[in-house]
Design an enzyme around this catalytic site. Structure first.
Site, PDB file in Angstrom:
ATOM      1  N   HIS A   1       0.284  -0.055 -13.833  1.00  0.00           N
ATOM      2  CA  HIS A   1       1.087  -1.095 -13.931  1.00  0.00           C
ATOM      3  C   HIS A   1       2.579  -0.927 -13.974  1.00  0.00           C
ATOM      4  CE1 HIS A   1       1.580  -5.426 -15.359  1.00  0.00           C
ATOM      5  NE2 HIS A   1       2.362  -4.781 -16.153  1.00  0.00           N
TER       6      HIS A   1
ATOM      7  N   ASN B   1       1.824   2.934  -2.514  1.00  0.00           N
ATOM      8  CA  ASN B   1       1.131   3.891  -3.580  1.00  0.00           C
ATOM      9  C   ASN B   1      -0.181   4.399  -2.755  1.00  0.00           C
ATOM     10  OD1 ASN B   1       2.112   4.405  -6.268  1.00  0.00           O
ATOM     11  ND2 ASN B   1       2.748   2.189  -5.797  1.00  0.00           N
TER      12      ASN B   1
ATOM     13  N   GLY C   1       0.810  -1.143   0.050  1.00  0.00           N
ATOM     14  CA  GLY C   1      -0.031   0.083  -0.064  1.00  0.00           C
ATOM     15  C   GLY C   1       0.706   1.332  -0.051  1.00  0.00           C
TER      16      GLY C   1
ATOM     17  N   ASN D   1      -5.909   1.960 -13.295  1.00  0.00           N
ATOM     18  CA  ASN D   1      -4.940   1.213 -12.671  1.00  0.00           C
ATOM     19  C   ASN D   1      -3.251   1.700 -13.143  1.00  0.00           C
ATOM     20  OD1 ASN D   1      -3.926  -1.253 -11.393  1.00  0.00           O
ATOM     21  ND2 ASN D   1      -3.679  -1.928 -13.642  1.00  0.00           N
TER      22      ASN D   1
ATOM     23  N   ASP E   1      -4.960  -5.500 -17.931  1.00  0.00           N
ATOM     24  CA  ASP E   1      -3.876  -4.593 -18.250  1.00  0.00           C
ATOM     25  C   ASP E   1      -4.137  -4.127 -19.724  1.00  0.00           C
ATOM     26  OD1 ASP E   1      -2.405  -4.706 -15.793  1.00  0.00           O
ATOM     27  OD2 ASP E   1      -1.430  -6.354 -16.593  1.00  0.00           O
TER      28      ASP E   1
ATOM     29  N   LEU F   1      -5.034  -7.297  -7.544  1.00  0.00           N
ATOM     30  CA  LEU F   1      -4.734  -8.288  -8.472  1.00  0.00           C
ATOM     31  C   LEU F   1      -5.639  -8.969  -9.052  1.00  0.00           C
ATOM     32  CD1 LEU F   1      -1.706  -9.674  -6.515  1.00  0.00           C
ATOM     33  CD2 LEU F   1      -1.687  -7.924  -8.321  1.00  0.00           C
TER      34      LEU F   1
HETATM   35  C1  GRF Z   1       2.885  -1.016  -7.744  1.00  0.00           C
HETATM   36  O1  GRF Z   1       4.094  -1.340  -8.105  1.00  0.00           O
HETATM   37  C2  GRF Z   1       1.922  -0.977  -8.894  1.00  0.00           C
HETATM   38  O2  GRF Z   1       2.520  -0.659 -10.072  1.00  0.00           O
HETATM   39  C3  GRF Z   1       1.673  -2.234  -9.047  1.00  0.00           C
HETATM   40  O3  GRF Z   1       1.426  -2.900  -7.700  1.00  0.00           O
HETATM   41  C4  GRF Z   1       2.256  -2.293  -6.969  1.00  0.00           C
HETATM   42  C5  GRF Z   1       1.858  -1.991  -5.605  1.00  0.00           C
HETATM   43  O4  GRF Z   1       2.719  -1.755  -4.799  1.00  0.00           O
HETATM   44  N1  GRF Z   1       0.081  -2.391  -9.698  1.00  0.00           N
HETATM   45  P1  GRF Z   1       2.356  -0.851  -3.242  1.00  0.00           P
HETATM   46  O5  GRF Z   1       1.552  -1.836  -2.689  1.00  0.00           O
HETATM   47  O6  GRF Z   1       1.834   0.251  -3.542  1.00  0.00           O
HETATM   48  O7  GRF Z   1       3.734  -0.431  -2.615  1.00  0.00           O
END
Ligand code: GRF
Length: 296
Positions: free
Chosen positions: A209, A119, A117, A207, A250, A190
């Site tokens: 990626h 991001n 988490g 999303n 994707d 996912l």
């Molecule tokens: C990120 O690298 C994003 O691109 C992918 O999942 C990862 C999530 O990382 N979809 P975090 O949980 O936000 O650290």
């Protein structure tokens, strides 16, 4: 029931109980104050009943609301109770709906995430002091995922979802709509997004990626697997893709890409760190720009 109320009001578990206590204390205090006021005015058991009824109504309409706001402020929940009071005043026709809703509309975002988490945390921080956009919900399919702690730390309500209902049931669409969610951001989520959810949020689910799509995407391409494949293929650059979500992994239209160089010394771990930096730098800004563009 508690969870539905929390989502509807945009509050977390702790806040829920504090608010509950504030209502309880207000009820008790109002009863005590009403007794003092009736004594002070000189009303007794023999007084004309209408005066007593009028006093009680006045206490309920005015006293209760002031006491509620006072307890709300004391318990650190001024924003919630002020919103509550404005909605009440709107319901009884004293103020218009524009005033009650602060005249400015607030876009509520749900972040779907099931990993660490980082991001999600970065996006929450970016919008933290904004009044026009808020991260109103974290949706997660993994009990114990790091993102749940992040949600708790930032006071963002969470919704733990279950596969059968998400993929084959109502996709939690009614719950999201009830929570006022208008935009959905996937950040490390996912599961495939079901058609029901896409139909409920047309062009409003995006999303991120961790590679340059259309390469290195699709089912099973997530996390370290992506970076391992990119390095194994001898690529000289990688990057991030922010895209709309459709029913295929994707494959939705690309909104934004940013790249980074891959050095000969890079490992999947060091590449992952570069990609995360790109994500932190661009994802919140892209969400912000997209929301602004969609509003026009
Ligand atoms: C990120 O690298 C994003 O691109 C992918 O999942 C990862 C999530 O990382 N979809 P975090 O949980 O936000 O650290």
């Amino acid at each position: 029931m508690f969870q539905r109320m929390q989502q509807k009001w945009g509050i977390n578990g702790k806040q829920f109980w504090v608010i509950f206590i504030a209502f309880g204390l207000t009820g008790l205090t109002t009863a005590v104050v009403t007794r003092y006021v009736t004594d002070w005015i000189g009303l007794t058991a023999d007084s004309f009943w209408l005066w007593k009824v009028l006093i009680r109504i006045a206490m309920l309409l005015l006293g209760y609301q002031f006491i509620l706001l006072a307890y709300g402020a004391l318990l650190g929940q001024w924003a919630f109770f002020w919103k509550y009071e404005k909605l009440l005043l709107q319901k009884i026709g004293i103020i218009g709906s524009k005033m009650a809703n602060n005249s400015k509309k607030q876009t509520k975002i749900a972040i779907f995430a099931s990993g660490a988490g980082s991001n999600a945390a970065n996006i929450i921080r970016y919008f933290e002091h904004r009044t026009d956009v808020t991260i109103a919900l974290i949706v997660c399919n993994k009990p114990g995922a790091g993102v749940l702690n992040i949600a708790e730390n930032y006071g963002v309500p969470t919704l733990l979802i279950e596969k059968e209902r998400f993929a084959k049931g109502d996709a939690y669409l009614p719950a999201l709509k009830e929570a006022g969610i208008e935009f959905v951001v996937l950040a490390g989520f996912l599961w495939k997004v079901p058609a029901a959810l896409i139909a409920g949020y047309p062009n409003k689910i995006i999303n991120i990626h961790p590679a340059l799509l259309p390469n290195y995407g699709g089912k099973g391409m997530y996390g370290a697997k992506v970076h391992e494949a990119v390095i194994a293929a001898g690529e000289k650059e990688s990057g991030i893709t922010i895209h709309y979500v459709n029913e295929h992994y994707d494959e939705g239209a690309t909104i934004f890409q940013a790249t980074c160089k891959i050095d000969s010394v890079d490992s999947p771990e060091s590449l992952a760190a570069k990609i995360h930096d790109l994500e932190y730098a661009h994802f919140p800004k892209q969400i912000d720009a997209l929301l602004a563009a969609q509003q026009h």
